[in-house]
Write a protein that holds these residues in place. Structure first.
Motif, PDB file in Angstrom:
ATOM      1  N   SER A   1      -2.202   4.244  -2.947  1.00 38.21           N
ATOM      2  CA  SER A   1      -2.749   2.958  -3.386  1.00 38.21           C
ATOM      3  C   SER A   1      -4.266   2.974  -3.254  1.00 38.21           C
ATOM      4  CB  SER A   1      -2.165   1.814  -2.565  1.00 38.21           C
ATOM      5  OG  SER A   1      -2.513   1.946  -1.191  1.00 38.21           O
TER       6      SER A   1
ATOM      7  N   PRO B   1      -7.729   0.358  -3.181  1.00 39.85           N
ATOM      8  CA  PRO B   1      -8.124  -1.054  -3.027  1.00 39.85           C
ATOM      9  C   PRO B   1      -8.832  -1.569  -4.273  1.00 39.85           C
ATOM     10  CG  PRO B   1      -9.610   0.380  -1.807  1.00 39.85           C
ATOM     11  CD  PRO B   1      -8.517   1.258  -2.326  1.00 39.85           C
ATOM     12  N   THR B   2      -8.670  -2.846  -4.555  1.00 38.43           N
ATOM     13  CA  THR B   2      -9.415  -3.499  -5.636  1.00 38.43           C
ATOM     14  C   THR B   2     -10.505  -4.365  -5.020  1.00 38.43           C
ATOM     15  OG1 THR B   2      -7.788  -5.312  -5.671  1.00 38.43           O
ATOM     16  CG2 THR B   2      -7.469  -3.502  -7.232  1.00 38.43           C
TER      17      THR B   2
ATOM     18  N   ILE C   1     -12.375  -6.611  -0.381  1.00 41.99           N
ATOM     19  CA  ILE C   1     -11.108  -6.112  -0.919  1.00 41.99           C
ATOM     20  C   ILE C   1     -10.200  -7.301  -1.216  1.00 41.99           C
ATOM     21  CG2 ILE C   1      -9.049  -4.749  -0.393  1.00 41.99           C
ATOM     22  CD1 ILE C   1     -10.833  -2.952   1.306  1.00 41.99           C
TER      23      ILE C   1
ATOM     24  N   SER D   1      -4.716  -4.335  -3.899  1.00 40.46           N
ATOM     25  CA  SER D   1      -4.612  -2.898  -4.134  1.00 40.46           C
ATOM     26  C   SER D   1      -3.784  -2.634  -5.375  1.00 40.46           C
ATOM     27  CB  SER D   1      -3.973  -2.204  -2.926  1.00 40.46           C
ATOM     28  OG  SER D   1      -2.639  -2.667  -2.730  1.00 40.46           O
ATOM     29  N   THR D   2      -3.967  -1.438  -5.932  1.00 41.62           N
ATOM     30  CA  THR D   2      -3.173  -0.998  -7.074  1.00 41.62           C
ATOM     31  C   THR D   2      -2.443   0.284  -6.699  1.00 41.62           C
ATOM     32  OG1 THR D   2      -5.089   0.205  -7.965  1.00 41.62           O
ATOM     33  CG2 THR D   2      -4.706  -2.030  -8.778  1.00 41.62           C
ATOM     34  N   ASN D   3      -1.217   0.433  -7.155  1.00 41.52           N
ATOM     35  CA  ASN D   3      -0.402   1.608  -6.828  1.00 41.52           C
ATOM     36  C   ASN D   3      -0.510   2.663  -7.919  1.00 41.52           C
ATOM     37  OD1 ASN D   3       0.615   0.436  -4.422  1.00 41.52           O
ATOM     38  ND2 ASN D   3       2.139  -0.710  -5.601  1.00 41.52           N
TER      39      ASN D   3
END
Length: 235
Positions: free
Chosen positions: A103, A105-106, A142, A145-147
């Motif tokens: 993952s 973080p965004t 943050i 998150s993206t996987n």
């Protein structure tokens, strides 16, 4: 702010690239009680179709000789002088592909750190009007998150070093094994020539001994133990 994040990310990548990768090695060694009494050796290639004239074997042989010399072994000047035959075998497995998940973080706005209000007053006769403007200073961090999924390719690298009682062989032609050391590693490099000195450096403290179990060893190519095996000067 976004430019700063990019700079930090690039800095981390450069730092990781500059760091020598570490190799995880496993050493497993067995030895009989008489193993320590046999020290004058002949070195023999163990891979099918490989002879002493093979340039790759000669390179690997030199690495192993540095290990053996450091452990008090002596290369025999002739077969008559040898009391130990050491067979060197090595290889690398087919590439194995493995999937993994991770993952990331965004980054985005998380709130407001401060607010500033500015106003102007306008008077017409007995009437005054006020116009105000408020500006907000956002905070960033943050937000989630993206996987993602990826694929890694690994290789199994190994070296097998086996010591035989050569005195017994000359007398009875029996192949009596007196010690065996197996060194293996799994990693992303499919270049056995690159990994071989690392495997030899990992084996040095344990070769021709009885470890009782597999011993994990972690080494990088910049370690002094590896430089010694390569015959490089150690600062």
């Amino acid at each position: 702010m976004r430019n700063l994040i990019v700079i930090i990310f690039i800095t981390l990548l450069v730092g990781c690239a500059a760091t020598q990768p570490s190799f995880s090695v496993s050493v497993d060694s067995l030895a009989s009680p008489i193993a320590a009494t046999k020290k004058t050796y002949l070195l023999i290639p163990g891979n099918k179709g490989v002879s002493h004239n093979d340039l790759q074997f000669q390179e690997y042989e030199n690495y192993l000789k540095r290990v053996l010399n450091g452990r008090g072994y002596i290369a025999a000047s002739s077969e008559e002088d040898a009391d130990l035959a050491i067979v060197l075998s090595y290889g690398i497995g087919d590439p194995q592909k493995q999937q993994y998940s991770y993952s990331l973080p965004t980054w985005g706005k998380t709130g407001v750190s401060s607010a500033n209000t500015y106003g102007t007053a306008t008077t017409y006769g007995n009437t005054t009007s006020v116009n105000t403007t408020t500006t907000y200073t956002p905070t960033y961090g943050i937000t989630g998150s993206t996987n993602h999924t990826g694929t890694r390719t690994t290789f199994f690298r190994y070296v097998l070093i086996t010591g035989y009682d050569y005195t017994e062989f000359k007398q009875s032609e029996k192949e009596v094994q007196i010690w065996k050391t197996t060194v293996s590693s799994t990693g992303s490099s499919g270049d056995l020539r690159r990994v071989f000195p690392v495997l030899m450096a990992a084996s040095e403290p344990y070769i021709a001994t009885n470890t009782g179990q597999q011993i994990p060893v972690s080494l990088s190519e910049s370690d002094n133990a590896v430089k010694i095996i390569k015959g490089q000067a150690v600062e």
